[in-house]
Design an enzyme around this catalytic site. Structure first.
Site, mmCIF file in Angstrom:
data_model
loop_
_atom_site.group_PDB
_atom_site.id
_atom_site.type_symbol
_atom_site.label_atom_id
_atom_site.label_comp_id
_atom_site.label_asym_id
_atom_site.label_seq_id
_atom_site.Cartn_x
_atom_site.Cartn_y
_atom_site.Cartn_z
ATOM 1 N N THR A 148 0.986 -0.783 0.331
ATOM 2 C CA THR A 148 -0.017 -0.614 0.000
ATOM 3 C C THR A 148 1.280 1.080 0.200
ATOM 4 O OG1 THR A 148 -1.783 -1.433 1.629
ATOM 5 C CG2 THR A 148 -1.842 1.188 1.618
ATOM 6 N N LYS A 174 -7.729 1.739 -2.830
ATOM 7 C CA LYS A 174 -7.169 1.135 -1.766
ATOM 8 C C LYS A 174 -7.857 2.281 -0.943
ATOM 9 C CE LYS A 174 -4.855 -0.781 2.020
ATOM 10 N NZ LYS A 174 -5.537 -1.836 2.499
HETATM 11 P P1 NAD Z 1 5.357 -5.465 7.338
HETATM 12 O O1 NAD Z 1 6.763 -4.996 7.487
HETATM 13 O O2 NAD Z 1 5.655 -6.561 8.177
HETATM 14 O O3 NAD Z 1 6.597 -6.439 6.047
HETATM 15 C C1 NAD Z 1 7.909 -5.383 4.841
HETATM 16 C C2 NAD Z 1 9.133 -6.675 4.185
HETATM 17 O O4 NAD Z 1 10.218 -6.169 3.580
HETATM 18 C C3 NAD Z 1 9.841 -6.499 6.057
HETATM 19 O O5 NAD Z 1 10.065 -7.873 6.199
HETATM 20 C C4 NAD Z 1 11.023 -5.722 5.644
HETATM 21 O O6 NAD Z 1 12.071 -5.921 5.980
HETATM 22 C C5 NAD Z 1 10.745 -5.896 4.371
HETATM 23 N N1 NAD Z 1 11.982 -4.774 3.525
HETATM 24 C C6 NAD Z 1 11.510 -3.041 3.571
HETATM 25 N N2 NAD Z 1 12.653 -3.215 2.675
HETATM 26 C C7 NAD Z 1 13.045 -3.857 2.092
HETATM 27 C C8 NAD Z 1 13.831 -3.941 1.595
HETATM 28 N N3 NAD Z 1 14.339 -3.235 0.382
HETATM 29 N N4 NAD Z 1 14.020 -5.351 0.460
HETATM 30 C C9 NAD Z 1 14.170 -6.160 0.619
HETATM 31 N N5 NAD Z 1 13.019 -6.378 1.656
HETATM 32 C C10 NAD Z 1 12.580 -5.475 2.510
HETATM 33 O O7 NAD Z 1 4.401 -4.746 6.694
HETATM 34 P P2 NAD Z 1 2.842 -6.108 6.010
HETATM 35 O O8 NAD Z 1 2.474 -5.594 7.151
HETATM 36 O O9 NAD Z 1 3.706 -6.818 5.760
HETATM 37 O O10 NAD Z 1 3.009 -4.667 4.940
HETATM 38 C C11 NAD Z 1 3.446 -4.516 3.780
HETATM 39 C C12 NAD Z 1 2.233 -3.693 3.056
HETATM 40 O O11 NAD Z 1 0.726 -4.247 2.721
HETATM 41 C C13 NAD Z 1 2.030 -3.006 3.393
HETATM 42 O O12 NAD Z 1 2.430 -1.294 2.627
HETATM 43 C C14 NAD Z 1 1.008 -2.466 4.528
HETATM 44 O O13 NAD Z 1 0.455 -1.240 4.516
HETATM 45 C C15 NAD Z 1 0.132 -2.958 3.489
HETATM 46 N N6 NAD Z 1 -0.926 -3.772 4.041
HETATM 47 C C16 NAD Z 1 -0.872 -4.416 5.397
HETATM 48 C C17 NAD Z 1 -2.191 -5.036 6.266
HETATM 49 C C18 NAD Z 1 -1.889 -5.650 7.332
HETATM 50 O O14 NAD Z 1 -2.615 -5.884 8.061
HETATM 51 N N7 NAD Z 1 -0.466 -5.846 8.074
HETATM 52 C C19 NAD Z 1 -3.060 -5.269 5.049
HETATM 53 C C20 NAD Z 1 -2.991 -4.519 4.192
HETATM 54 C C21 NAD Z 1 -2.027 -4.259 3.871
#
Ligand code: NAD
Length: 301
Positions: free
Chosen positions: A94, A169
């Site tokens: 997102t 979204k």
């Molecule tokens: P999260 O922080 O758990 O996961 C993100 C991952 O990206 C982490 O493991 C981090 O180490 C990795 N990362 C960051 N920079 C990186 C790079 N340069 N190279 C490789 N890996 C890298 O976040 P999440 O909860 O999984 O959310 C991910 C996306 O989904 C966000 O944009 C969030 O807004 C969206 N989202 C989350 C939810 C939810 O309920 N958690 C629901 C809908 C949408």
């Protein structure tokens, strides 16, 4: 089955990559976090040593990263320089509409097909493969992305051109933030006026005040279907993520010149709630700040 490069194996990406591996794809996975890599490995993914290695030779790329700056950086520094032009690129994070459009434009100018495909549904839906994908991009991009997205979700909807998935979204989540805040206020006022919460729910969920926040996700414990309110507001959709989406919506509104006072009010309320220690609670816990009963864990002594 295809070779898929997957970057970002966090709360959401971990389950999504596992579902692609379960469907039989060869998933080359990369994340900066070792625990995330260990989990992906246990779930049938092959661990890549770098983002470049994850996408080299890939037929499809999926990214699930925190925010626009991570997405722009990963595509500019790693993906676009190393992936074959024939690969379909899917960013499921997102992020802000402007970054989604500019990264797609760069990908497209370099000869790639890319879609923005953010999701609705939380960690449980990512693990279960029941996410809803809102897809922005060309008709061809949508058709090429669809088979992969269907293996991670229950619904895949073409929202329009590049950036339209992100637009859908944040508009949806702005509406959700505002209706939840209004629903919390209505329950608090109803109680102060002497109305029983269950009685108010029975009336309003069948009357014109009805919304998903009222009927399916009631913020009052013991009222309506089971929700995070019945589990001390743990799990569910964290208030800090709602605040992130409201900020993205307000940023997009400013850029588009749209007047969104309700969204602005919701952003301010969630900002205050997060500052007062409510960020990790489900977003419906806002009711505890509105009824003035909120005490952050840190302040409980
Ligand atoms: P999260 O922080 O758990 O996961 C993100 C991952 O990206 C982490 O493991 C981090 O180490 C990795 N990362 C960051 N920079 C990186 C790079 N340069 N190279 C490789 N890996 C890298 O976040 P999440 O909860 O999984 O959310 C991910 C996306 O989904 C966000 O944009 C969030 O807004 C969206 N989202 C989350 C939810 C939810 O309920 N958690 C629901 C809908 C949408």
């Amino acid at each position: 089955m295809a070779r898929v490069g997957f970057i970002g194996l966090g709360n959401m990406g971990g389950g999504m990559a596992a579902n692609l591996a379960k469907a039989g794809h060869e998933v080359l996975a990369f994340d900066l976090s070792q625990p995330a890599l260990d989990r992906a490995s246990a779930n049938g993914c092959t661990i890549a040593e770098s983002a470049e290695a994850a996408v080299a030779g890939a037929e499809a790329v999926v990214t699930m990263l925190p925010a626009g700056k991570h997405v722009a950086d990963v595509y500019r520094s790693n993906v676009l320089k190393n992936v074959p032009k024939s690969a379909i690129l899917m960013d499921c994070s997102t992020i802000d509409v402007a970054t989604a459009k500019s990264v797609e434009a760069e990908a497209s100018a370099a000869g790639f097909t890319m879609v923005d495909a953010p999701v609705s549904g939380g960690i449980a839906a990512a693990d279960a493969g029941t996410l809803t994908f809102m897809v922005g991009g060309s008709a061809d991009g949508f058709e090429r992305a669809r088979p992969f997205l269907e293996q991670m979700g229950k619904a895949v909807i073409h929202a329009g051109g590049p950036g339209a998935g992100q637009a859908a979204k944040i508009c949806n989540n702005m509406l959700l933030g505002a209706t939840m805040a209004a629903t919390c206020e209505a329950f608090v006022l109803a109680e102060k006026l002497g109305l029983d919460a269950q009685t108010f729910f029975d009336i309003s969920s069948k009357a014109s005040g009805q919304s998903w926040s009222m009927t399916s996700y009631c913020p009052v414990p013991g009222v309506g279907p089971e929700t995070p309110a019945d589990r001390n507001y743990d799990g569910g959709f964290a208030a800090v993520l709602m605040l992130k989406d409201l900020k993205l919506a307000m940023e997009a509104a400013r850029e588009a010149g749209a007047y969104t006072p309700m969204g602005g009010e919701a952003e301010e309320l969630y900002q205050r709630f997060v500052e007062r220690g409510g960020g990790s609670k489900d977003f419906s816990a806002l009711i505890k700040m509105i009824d003035d009963s909120w005490v952050a864990e840190a302040d409980k002594g």
